[in-house]
Design a protein around this motif. Structure first.
Motif, short mmCIF file in Angstrom:
data_model
loop_
_atom_site.label_atom_id
_atom_site.label_comp_id
_atom_site.label_asym_id
_atom_site.label_seq_id
_atom_site.Cartn_x
_atom_site.Cartn_y
_atom_site.Cartn_z
N THR A 222 104.82 22.14 -51.85
CA THR A 222 106.15 21.63 -52.19
C THR A 222 107.14 22.76 -51.97
OG1 THR A 222 106.01 22.26 -54.53
CG2 THR A 222 105.20 20.07 -53.92
N SER A 223 108.33 22.40 -51.51
CA SER A 223 109.32 23.42 -51.17
C SER A 223 110.72 22.82 -51.32
CB SER A 223 109.09 23.89 -49.73
OG SER A 223 110.08 24.82 -49.32
N ASN A 224 111.68 23.68 -51.59
CA ASN A 224 113.06 23.21 -51.65
C ASN A 224 113.67 23.03 -50.27
OD1 ASN A 224 113.39 23.01 -54.50
ND2 ASN A 224 113.52 25.24 -54.62
N ALA A 225 113.02 23.58 -49.26
CA ALA A 225 113.50 23.46 -47.88
C ALA A 225 112.29 23.35 -46.95
CB ALA A 225 114.36 24.67 -47.51
N PRO A 226 112.47 22.78 -45.76
CA PRO A 226 111.33 22.59 -44.85
C PRO A 226 110.72 23.90 -44.37
CG PRO A 226 113.21 21.22 -44.20
CD PRO A 226 113.71 22.17 -45.24
N TYR A 227 109.46 23.82 -43.98
CA TYR A 227 108.80 24.94 -43.31
C TYR A 227 109.23 24.97 -41.85
CZ TYR A 227 105.54 26.01 -47.15
OH TYR A 227 104.98 26.40 -48.35
N ARG A 228 109.08 26.12 -41.23
CA ARG A 228 109.48 26.28 -39.83
C ARG A 228 108.40 27.02 -39.07
NH1 ARG A 228 114.87 26.59 -37.41
NH2 ARG A 228 114.69 27.60 -35.38
N THR A 229 107.97 26.47 -37.93
CA THR A 229 106.88 27.08 -37.16
C THR A 229 107.37 28.09 -36.13
OG1 THR A 229 106.94 25.27 -35.54
CG2 THR A 229 105.46 25.02 -37.42
N SER A 230 108.67 28.12 -35.85
CA SER A 230 109.23 29.07 -34.88
C SER A 230 110.25 29.97 -35.55
CB SER A 230 109.89 28.33 -33.71
OG SER A 230 110.94 27.50 -34.18
N PHE A 231 110.46 31.15 -34.96
CA PHE A 231 111.38 32.11 -35.57
C PHE A 231 112.81 31.56 -35.49
CE2 PHE A 231 113.71 36.07 -36.13
CZ PHE A 231 112.94 36.69 -37.12
N PRO A 232 113.56 31.64 -36.59
CA PRO A 232 114.90 31.03 -36.61
C PRO A 232 115.95 31.88 -35.90
CG PRO A 232 114.45 32.14 -38.69
CD PRO A 232 113.19 32.23 -37.87
N ASP A 233 117.10 31.27 -35.70
CA ASP A 233 118.23 32.00 -35.12
C ASP A 233 118.74 33.03 -36.11
OD1 ASP A 233 118.13 30.42 -32.85
OD2 ASP A 233 119.52 28.93 -33.68
N LYS A 234 119.42 34.04 -35.59
CA LYS A 234 119.97 35.10 -36.43
C LYS A 234 120.94 34.52 -37.45
CE LYS A 234 122.29 39.60 -36.15
NZ LYS A 234 122.90 40.61 -35.23
N GLY A 235 120.78 34.94 -38.69
CA GLY A 235 121.67 34.48 -39.75
C GLY A 235 121.19 33.23 -40.47
N ASP A 236 120.12 32.60 -39.98
CA ASP A 236 119.59 31.39 -40.61
C ASP A 236 118.62 31.79 -41.71
OD1 ASP A 236 118.57 28.95 -41.32
OD2 ASP A 236 117.78 28.43 -39.34
N ARG A 237 119.17 32.09 -42.89
CA ARG A 237 118.34 32.58 -43.98
C ARG A 237 117.35 31.53 -44.47
NH1 ARG A 237 121.80 35.58 -48.49
NH2 ARG A 237 119.67 36.03 -49.17
N GLY A 238 117.82 30.27 -44.54
CA GLY A 238 116.91 29.20 -44.96
C GLY A 238 115.78 29.02 -43.97
N GLY A 239 116.11 29.09 -42.68
CA GLY A 239 115.08 28.95 -41.65
C GLY A 239 114.09 30.10 -41.70
N THR B 129 106.31 18.84 -48.69
CA THR B 129 107.30 17.88 -49.18
C THR B 129 108.46 18.62 -49.81
OG1 THR B 129 106.18 17.64 -51.33
CG2 THR B 129 105.58 16.09 -49.60
N THR B 130 109.66 18.13 -49.52
CA THR B 130 110.90 18.64 -50.11
C THR B 130 111.60 17.45 -50.75
OG1 THR B 130 112.46 18.24 -48.30
CG2 THR B 130 111.01 20.16 -48.08
N TYR C 269 109.38 14.71 -60.56
CA TYR C 269 108.85 15.25 -59.31
C TYR C 269 108.71 14.18 -58.22
CZ TYR C 269 107.53 19.06 -62.46
OH TYR C 269 107.56 20.07 -63.38
N MET C 270 109.21 12.97 -58.48
CA MET C 270 108.99 11.88 -57.53
C MET C 270 109.64 12.15 -56.17
SD MET C 270 106.88 9.67 -58.53
CE MET C 270 107.16 8.46 -57.24
N ASP C 271 110.73 12.90 -56.13
CA ASP C 271 111.35 13.23 -54.85
C ASP C 271 110.40 14.02 -53.96
OD1 ASP C 271 113.66 11.92 -55.45
OD2 ASP C 271 114.81 13.70 -55.98
N PHE C 272 109.50 14.77 -54.58
CA PHE C 272 108.52 15.56 -53.82
C PHE C 272 107.27 14.74 -53.48
CE2 PHE C 272 111.09 18.74 -55.96
CZ PHE C 272 111.27 19.69 -54.98
N TRP C 273 107.12 13.60 -54.12
CA TRP C 273 105.96 12.75 -53.86
C TRP C 273 106.25 11.70 -52.78
CZ3 TRP C 273 100.92 12.46 -54.35
CH2 TRP C 273 100.30 11.24 -54.13
#
Length: 260
Positions: free
Chosen positions: A153-170, A207-208, A84-88
């Motif tokens: 902990t997350s595999n991808a960053p959090y996002r505070t604004s609504f993403p563009d259309k089609g950005d499933r990860g966002g 952390t990702t 888990y060190m990558d997340f630390w």
């Protein structure tokens, strides 16, 4: 709290509850999960089918990082497992922002010891007004400002604004942020109800494997997310009341059919 009842239970419906002020109150995360939209629930179910064991792995990872944070804040070696060190890596700088600590998984102020269970094993904040409970990760001060914080902990960053259309990860990152913002607002409200202590802002530390984030949520935004959470809390209790009525009617029907 009382010693003749367990301090934590899971109901037949799968709701996690804590014993506070003599009442079993649902956890903040239980309220949020139970009041998700049907679309969100289906999305999670699909993800679980495509990622067997994923939830359990994420929970184990989160527990390891939480333990590392608690050790670090107490001046001990984090002892985060190598896997888990990558997340630390990179997380310490956010913890070092704190000048004073009042809570780290449990109260560090003597005048908050009433928030501990009688056996001192667990601690929560709770609202008897709105009937929910939970355990913040961290409460303290940064630059003289009262801050309530949470580690994610997350595999991808959090996002505070609504993403563009089609950005499933966002979109996934945006949904996670919306949920944790309501979680933080709920903890802030319950802490103030129990102690009179007001947190000016919230800090979400994410952390990702590739990066880390320190996301501040100001007081005005917390007020907005508090309002959203309280609506969901009312929905939860209405839903649970209906489920209990249905269950009671079902048991009554069984009793009426019992020839004995």
């Amino acid at each position: 709290m009382t010693e003749d009842k367990p301090f934590r239970i899971s109901t037949p419906s799968g709701y996690r509850k804590y014993l506070c002020s003599g009442l079993y109150l649902p956890s903040v995360t239980t309220v949020l999960s139970a009041t998700e939209t049907e679309k969100a629930k289906k999305g999670l179910a699909n993800w679980q089918r495509q990622n067997p064991g994923g939830l359990e792995a994420a929970a184990a990872r989160g527990s390891a990082i939480h333990a590392g944070c608690e050790n670090y804040l107490r001046g001990l070696a984090p002892d985060v497992p190598e896997e888990y060190m990558d997340f630390w890596n990179g997380l310490e700088k956010y913890l070092d922002w704190f000048e004073e600590l009042y809570w780290s998984e449990r109260p560090l102020r003597p005048d908050w010891n009433h928030l501990r269970s009688d056996d001192k094993e667990v601690a929560y904040v709770w609202s008897t007004v709105h009937k929910y409970a939970g355990c913040p990760d961290l409460v303290g001060t940064i630059g003289g400002v009262n801050v309530i914080a949470d580690f994610k902990t997350s595999n991808a960053p959090y996002r505070t604004s609504f993403p563009d259309k089609g950005d499933r990860g966002g979109y996934g990152g945006f949904r996670k942020y919306q949920k944790v913002a309501q979680q933080m607002a709920a903890y802030r409200l319950a802490l103030e109800e129990r102690t009179g202590f007001h947190c000016d802002v919230a800090l979400v530390i994410v952390t990702t494997p590739e990066t880390s984030q320190g996301i501040f949520i100001d007081g005005d935004q917390l007020d907005l997310y508090e309002s959203r959470f309280l609506k969901r809390c009312a929905m939860f209790h209405e839903k649970e009341s209906t489920e209990n009525e249905i269950e009671a009617h079902g048991q009554q029907g069984l009793c009426q059919q019992d020839p004995s």
